[in-house]
Scaffold this motif. Structure first.
Motif, PDB file in Angstrom:
ATOM      1  N   GLY A 126     112.583  25.162 -53.544  1.00 35.82           N
ATOM      2  CA  GLY A 126     111.684  26.472 -54.428  1.00 35.82           C
ATOM      3  C   GLY A 126     111.315  26.035 -55.617  1.00 35.82           C
ATOM      4  N   PHE A 127     112.178  25.072 -56.548  1.00 31.74           N
ATOM      5  CA  PHE A 127     111.099  25.103 -57.584  1.00 31.74           C
ATOM      6  C   PHE A 127     110.061  24.490 -57.104  1.00 31.74           C
ATOM      7  CE2 PHE A 127     115.052  25.828 -59.991  1.00 31.74           C
ATOM      8  CZ  PHE A 127     114.255  26.118 -61.680  1.00 31.74           C
ATOM      9  N   MET A 128     110.387  22.967 -56.530  1.00 25.85           N
ATOM     10  CA  MET A 128     109.175  21.934 -55.469  1.00 25.85           C
ATOM     11  C   MET A 128     107.964  23.307 -55.601  1.00 25.85           C
ATOM     12  SD  MET A 128     110.978  19.162 -54.642  1.00 25.85           S
ATOM     13  CE  MET A 128     109.263  18.084 -54.720  1.00 25.85           C
ATOM     14  N   ILE A 129     107.892  24.662 -54.481  1.00 26.42           N
ATOM     15  CA  ILE A 129     107.223  24.779 -54.419  1.00 26.42           C
ATOM     16  C   ILE A 129     106.576  25.724 -55.292  1.00 26.42           C
ATOM     17  CG2 ILE A 129     106.410  27.241 -52.380  1.00 26.42           C
ATOM     18  CD1 ILE A 129     108.580  26.119 -51.290  1.00 26.42           C
ATOM     19  N   ALA A 130     107.463  26.765 -56.374  1.00 26.85           N
ATOM     20  CA  ALA A 130     106.516  27.271 -57.034  1.00 26.85           C
ATOM     21  C   ALA A 130     105.927  26.410 -58.315  1.00 26.85           C
ATOM     22  CB  ALA A 130     108.008  28.298 -57.762  1.00 26.85           C
ATOM     23  N   THR A 131     105.925  25.537 -58.288  1.00 24.56           N
ATOM     24  CA  THR A 131     105.501  24.845 -58.852  1.00 24.56           C
ATOM     25  C   THR A 131     104.732  24.275 -58.486  1.00 24.56           C
ATOM     26  OG1 THR A 131     107.392  23.810 -60.182  1.00 24.56           O
ATOM     27  CG2 THR A 131     105.500  22.812 -60.578  1.00 24.56           C
ATOM     28  N   ALA A 132     104.371  23.471 -57.510  1.00 27.25           N
ATOM     29  CA  ALA A 132     102.782  23.249 -56.473  1.00 27.25           C
ATOM     30  C   ALA A 132     101.843  24.382 -56.219  1.00 27.25           C
ATOM     31  CB  ALA A 132     103.291  22.763 -55.366  1.00 27.25           C
ATOM     32  N   PHE A 133     102.328  25.346 -55.995  1.00 32.71           N
ATOM     33  CA  PHE A 133     101.299  26.498 -56.029  1.00 32.71           C
ATOM     34  C   PHE A 133     100.932  27.010 -57.409  1.00 32.71           C
ATOM     35  CE2 PHE A 133     100.539  30.652 -55.750  1.00 32.71           C
ATOM     36  CZ  PHE A 133      99.761  31.693 -54.518  1.00 32.71           C
ATOM     37  N   MET A 134     101.648  27.261 -58.028  1.00 29.09           N
ATOM     38  CA  MET A 134     100.807  27.433 -59.820  1.00 29.09           C
ATOM     39  C   MET A 134     100.185  25.942 -60.237  1.00 29.09           C
ATOM     40  SD  MET A 134     103.484  28.975 -62.197  1.00 29.09           S
ATOM     41  CE  MET A 134     105.167  27.637 -62.323  1.00 29.09           C
ATOM     42  N   SER A 135     100.483  25.057 -59.590  1.00 30.26           N
ATOM     43  CA  SER A 135      99.719  24.055 -60.079  1.00 30.26           C
ATOM     44  C   SER A 135      97.622  23.974 -59.497  1.00 30.26           C
ATOM     45  CB  SER A 135     100.537  22.257 -59.775  1.00 30.26           C
ATOM     46  OG  SER A 135     101.474  22.434 -60.923  1.00 30.26           O
ATOM     47  N   MET A 136      98.161  24.753 -58.484  1.00 31.55           N
ATOM     48  CA  MET A 136      96.113  25.676 -58.002  1.00 31.55           C
ATOM     49  C   MET A 136      95.407  25.873 -58.584  1.00 31.55           C
ATOM     50  SD  MET A 136      98.035  25.708 -53.850  1.00 31.55           S
ATOM     51  CE  MET A 136      96.692  26.664 -52.967  1.00 31.55           C
ATOM     52  N   TRP A 137      96.385  26.264 -59.424  1.00 35.44           N
ATOM     53  CA  TRP A 137      95.356  27.457 -59.713  1.00 35.44           C
ATOM     54  C   TRP A 137      95.664  27.346 -61.653  1.00 35.44           C
ATOM     55  CZ3 TRP A 137      93.281  29.110 -56.241  1.00 35.44           C
ATOM     56  CH2 TRP A 137      93.344  29.451 -54.597  1.00 35.44           C
ATOM     57  N   ILE A 138      96.669  26.897 -61.958  1.00 29.08           N
ATOM     58  CA  ILE A 138      96.958  27.035 -63.062  1.00 29.08           C
ATOM     59  C   ILE A 138      96.558  25.616 -63.819  1.00 29.08           C
ATOM     60  CG2 ILE A 138      97.191  28.942 -63.936  1.00 29.08           C
ATOM     61  CD1 ILE A 138     100.050  27.912 -64.359  1.00 29.08           C
TER      62      ILE A 138
END
Length: 479
Positions: A126-138
């Protein structure tokens, strides 16, 4: 304590010394202009590697030295600092600024973690998916900073339980911390605005070769690559290097719920930003379709990016009170230095191209008998391991024009070589100083350098292998 280390002091003098040495040698390497560009490039590399001054300050050197030594007029050099790609990233920065200002990025991340489950491995995922998703935009730095305190709260549960901080607990802590850092690095590869090297490449292609890569086309390659790489990182850590089998904690869900509770219900501001964000991303994805339906529109990714940025400054969420999501003072937090860095990289690329350096590299490679696959593998390996030691944006700025020359010499489309080599610059997993996310999680105190290096070397080599596959099969398929 002074941060002006010996290497910085040496670098400060070494840069101009190398420049002068190359200018006064009594023979030509390429041509008068070409030798000047080489001298400037080596000066910039010296300062970038040693960080004698800010990497953004170094990026201003072409603006002074190219006109001074008659490589290009100052108007031509300056045009690179105002390239459409610079404004594409500016718009992306503004969108990220709005997401962070209203805390929407944190709400999205917490909801992703909540949905993946509460067993230890699912929490890590969960932490990895959430971090990766955010890093696509910020920025990957911002996404790591958001996730770190939440992860620390979960780890604290294991420290405070009755059996203390066991080996399994330590493995969980390592996995979640490294998972956040590595996902932040890998997640940015998925989009054009996710990480600066992607934009440096796209700017080079548009400026020098009139090749346009759309937001959607990049995602078609970048998103699956990111997803596969993050899956491998997860499996390597939790199934091989740091297993935490049998580990249980019952209250991690409570921490996530409490964090969401602290955020409260979604606010009008968050909804406002979410709508503008969704519209902007939709326009990026469907731009080609929109342009085909309205032929004279000529919508570009940069125009869409500026539209999104303008909307955040000009569309009021409270018309009566005249309240807007962003005001200009918010831009003090914007990474202006990165935008200058883009300009410096594009100026250096233009200098390399116009002075004949790229052609010289192409001719040299064309006259050699080196295998295309071997050359691609070497370049991917070189880029990936060099980015452990210096800024990936600076590295791409210097090496991308040279790689383009090598591709021309090998008589293959330059995209085939440039895309995997640029992607390699975002795959630094070995050292704390390689990327800001690595440094941030290392500072948490749960990771030793040898532990990061141990998993990092394995992931670096896996990334090299994946990128060779991208070069061989997937770039030709999409581009």
């Amino acid at each position: 304590m002074s941060t002006h280390t010996l290497s910085k002091k040496i670098g400060l003098f070494l840069g101009p010394l190398v420049f002068i040495s190359l200018k006064i040698i009594p023979f030509e390497i390429i041509s008068d202009k070409g030798d000047t560009v080489l001298a400037v490039a080596f000066w910039m590399i010296c300062w970038w590697i040693t960080e004698a001054v800010s990497i953004s300050v170094t990026a201003l050197l072409p603006l002074l030295l190219f006109p001074l030594f008659k490589v290009m007029p100052i108007a031509d050099v300056g045009a690179n600092y105002g390239s459409p790609i610079v404004f594409l990233f500016f718009g992306g920065f503004v969108l990220a600024l709005a997401l962070e200002k209203v805390n929407l990025h944190k709400r999205i991340a917490l909801n992703i973690i909540k949905k993946t489950g509460t067993t230890p491995n699912k929490v890590i995922l969960g932490f990895m998916i959430a971090t990766a998703f955010m890093s696509m935009w910020i920025s990957n730095t911002a996404s790591t900073v958001v996730m770190l305190p939440i992860a620390m709260s979960v780890i604290q549960l294991l420290i405070d339980d009755e059996d203390g901080f066991t080996k399994k607990d330590q493995n969980f802590a390592l996995s979640v911390m490294l998972g956040i850092a590595f996902s932040a690095n890998a997640g940015g590869i998925a989009t054009v605005i996710g990480t600066p090297p992607n934009s440096v490449l796209i700017g080079l292609l548009e400026n020098e070769y009139n090749i346009e890569i759309s937001f959607l086309n990049w995602m078609l390659l970048g998103l699956p690559f990111s997803a596969i790489l993050i899956t491998i990182i997860y499996l390597v850590m939790v199934k091989w290097l740091f297993p935490n089998t049998g580990l249980t904690f019952k209250t991690s869900e409570t921490i996530i719920d409490n964090e969401l509770k602290n955020l409260g219900n979604i606010t009008a501001k968050e909804k406002h930003v979410l709508i503008i964000f969704a519209v902007t991303v939709s326009l990026w994805i469907f731009r080609s379709l929109i342009n085909s339906l309205i032929p004279n529109l000529g919508l570009s990714d940069t125009m869409i990016s500026i539209f999104g940025a303008l909307a955040l400054f000009t569309v009021p969420f409270n018309f009566k009170k005249g309240e807007f999501i962003l005001v200009w003072t918010d831009t003090q937090k914007l990474a202006w230095g990165i935008l200058i860095l883009f300009g410096g990289g594009l100026a250096l690329a233009k200098g390399m191209s116009s002075s004949g350096i790229v052609d010289a590299v192409a001719t040299l490679i064309a006259n050699s008998n080196i295998s295309i696959l071997l050359m691609a593998s070497l370049l991917i390996f070189l880029m990936l391991f060099m980015t452990e030691l210096m800024s990936n944006v600076a590295l791409v700025a210097v090496l991308a024009p040279v790689v383009a020359g090598i591709a021309l010499g090998l008589d293959i489309p330059i995209l085939y070589l440039l895309i995997p080599v640029t992607m390699a610059s975002s795959c630094a997993f070995m050292l704390p100083m390689a990327t800001p996310p690595n440094a941030i999680v290392f500072a948490s105190g749960f990771i030793k350098v040898n532990e990061m290096a141990r998993v990092g070397i394995i992931l670096n080599l896996i990334a090299v292998f994946l990128l060779i596959l991208v070069f061989k099969f997937f770039v030709p398929l999409i581009f």
